[in-house]
Design an enzyme around this catalytic site. Structure first.
Site, PDB file in Angstrom:
ATOM      1  N   ASP A  17       0.929  -1.115   0.136  1.00 36.51           N
ATOM      2  CA  ASP A  17      -0.122  -0.143   0.114  1.00 36.51           C
ATOM      3  C   ASP A  17       0.989   1.234  -0.107  1.00 36.51           C
ATOM      4  O   ASP A  17       1.643   1.586   0.996  1.00 36.51           O
ATOM      5  CB  ASP A  17      -0.899   0.038   1.356  1.00 36.51           C
ATOM      6  CG  ASP A  17      -2.133   1.020   1.112  1.00 36.51           C
ATOM      7  OD1 ASP A  17      -1.840   1.738   0.084  1.00 36.51           O
ATOM      8  OD2 ASP A  17      -3.055   0.821   2.101  1.00 36.51           O
TER       9      ASP A  17
ATOM     10  N   ASP B 209      -3.268   2.602  -5.510  1.00 43.57           N
ATOM     11  CA  ASP B 209      -2.332   2.645  -4.542  1.00 43.57           C
ATOM     12  C   ASP B 209      -2.166   1.305  -3.835  1.00 43.57           C
ATOM     13  O   ASP B 209      -1.413   1.283  -2.886  1.00 43.57           O
ATOM     14  CB  ASP B 209      -2.281   3.797  -3.717  1.00 43.57           C
ATOM     15  CG  ASP B 209      -3.398   3.999  -3.017  1.00 43.57           C
ATOM     16  OD1 ASP B 209      -4.350   3.071  -3.350  1.00 43.57           O
ATOM     17  OD2 ASP B 209      -3.676   4.590  -2.148  1.00 43.57           O
ATOM     18  N   GLU B 210      -2.918   0.313  -4.191  1.00 44.50           N
ATOM     19  CA  GLU B 210      -2.857  -0.969  -3.202  1.00 44.50           C
ATOM     20  C   GLU B 210      -2.798  -2.258  -4.303  1.00 44.50           C
ATOM     21  O   GLU B 210      -3.498  -2.339  -5.399  1.00 44.50           O
ATOM     22  CB  GLU B 210      -4.192  -1.014  -2.457  1.00 44.50           C
ATOM     23  CG  GLU B 210      -4.360  -1.903  -1.245  1.00 44.50           C
ATOM     24  CD  GLU B 210      -5.672  -1.701  -0.724  1.00 44.50           C
ATOM     25  OE1 GLU B 210      -5.480  -2.778   0.495  1.00 44.50           O
ATOM     26  OE2 GLU B 210      -6.457  -0.962  -1.221  1.00 44.50           O
TER      27      GLU B 210
END
EC number: 2.7.7.7
Length: 404
Positions: A9, A103-104
């Protein structure tokens, strides 16, 4: 052989990107999101969190809590470029990964201990991401996606954490029940009313009690609290629908404006269908009025991706839904029942000129952007349009409910 699942993350991703672009923002309290009174915080720096600010909060409230904060609207295209760089690095290093958001990421490293050592390998990949992008990133490593995600959140900011096989329950036990994925504010309040605050309390109670309180979700939450999760890492999930909506800075009753925005939305989504070789058989319009009452209506249609068929149908649904006596807060449309295929020419109604026009317009849009060619009546809808292809397996770029 037990699984080895990695969760990565990017910490405060939007904030971190803005600080790379402008180094003067480093260490300053920073808010990214909608800048109007109805704007919402898409991301906030750690400096603002001590004031009680969090993502999803109304921007107006965030600015009252932290008046010194610098507010930036944000640019989805810029964030997407940085996300793509990280994605390319992960793609080079792992055999199977899932990009669950901009973003993960999840990666399946099962079996790699035999050759490399999964934790060492993940650590080296994380350091490469930091070195090549300048972005802080955290990771959690465990036997499943749920425990790895919780471990990542415990490792933040910019750190890493491994939960050894068999230690999942002891790791989760002292944490707040709110740390378990799927426990939102409403579920958390229900559990608090029952006196349940820590994960350990859920671990010690029978599953059927949780199921009686929360239904099917109670069973899932109980399993997650006990570190059980068999969800696989899925590299691609085909989209079943595409949609877009607009929340206005000020409630409006301007019918011409509303129709222009609906037209622009339809035009853009139809282009996205053709771009992904998709057809839709069900369209829907949503309206939210100033009293927050929300209405929607859908219509089944023959499979199509053509503007000249979809636009009249969307306007027809809008006419049925629209109440002239009420101010409109939000409008949106959705195309569902998607299948692969190309637009079927209507022998009696379509002309060669019209089909050639679609091809020419889409060519220009592919090269210069989805808003490079638009209908005159849709010109006021300036922010509707995206270079993102919703059918390439990548998650959509969302600035966290920017204006809702």
């Amino acid at each position: 052989m037990e699984k080895t699942i990695l969760h990565l993350d990017l910490d405060t991703f939007y904030v971190s990107v803005e600080r790379i672009i402008n180094t003067e923002l480093k260490y300053k309290p920073l808010l990214v999101g909608g800048t109007s009174d109805r704007g919402v915080v898409a991301a906030c720096s750690y400096e603002t969190r001590g004031f009680g600010v969090h993502s999803g909060m109304p921007m107006k409230m965030a600015k009252e809590l932290c008046p010194e904060a610098v507010v930036i609207r944000g640019n989805a295209g810029t964030y997407s470029k940085y996300s793509d760089v990280v994605t390319d690095i992960i793609k080079e290093h792992v055999p199977l990964f899932e990009k669950s958001s901009i973003d993960e990421f999840y990666a399946d490293l099962s079996g790699m201990d035999r050759f490399f050592g999964s934790y060492k390998y993940a650590s080296e990949m994380r350091q490469k991401i930091i070195k090549e992008t300048g972005l802080p990133i955290s990771f959690g490593l465990s036997v499943n996606k749920v425990v790895s995600k919780v471990a990542t959140n415990e490792a933040k900011p910019n750190n890493q954490l491994k939960i050894d096989f068999g230690h999942e329950k002891p790791f989760l036990a002292p944490l707040s029940i709110k740390k378990i994925p799927m426990v939102g504010d409403k579920t958390y309040q229900t559990l608090r009313n029952l006196g349940i605050r820590k994960v350990r309390m859920v671990q010690e109670m029978p599953m059927d009690i949780m199921q009686r309180v929360l239904g099917a979700n109670g069973r899932v939450i109980w399993k997650r609290a006990n570190g059980m999760d068999n969800t696989p890492v899925i590299p691609f999930c085909d989209r079943k629908s595409i949609s877009t909506e607009r929340t206005f800075d000020r409630d409006t009753i301007d019918v011409i404006k509303l129709k222009g925005i609906l037209l622009a939305m339809t035009e853009n989504l139809a282009y996205q269908l053709r771009r992904g070789d998709k057809l839709t058989a069900c369209i829907a319009v949503k309206i939210r009025y100033s009293d927050f009452n929300t209405y929607s209506k859908q219509l089944r249609i023959p499979y199509t991706s053509a503007d000249h068929i979809l636009i009249p149908k969307i306007l027809e649904l809008f006419k049925i839904l629209y109440n002239k006596r009420m101010l409109v807060r939000l409008i949106g449309i959705r195309f569902s029942h998607l299948v692969s295929g190309n637009y079927q020419i209507n022998l009696f109604e379509d002309t060669e000129e019209a089909l050639n026009l679609y091809q020419a317009m889409d060519y220009v849009r592919n090269r210069f952007g989805s808003r490079s060619v638009i209908r005159a009546s849709a010109m006021d809808a300036k922010t509707i349009g995206s270079m993102h292809n919703p059918f390439n397996g990548e998650p959509p770029v969302v600035l966290a409910h920017r204006k809702q």
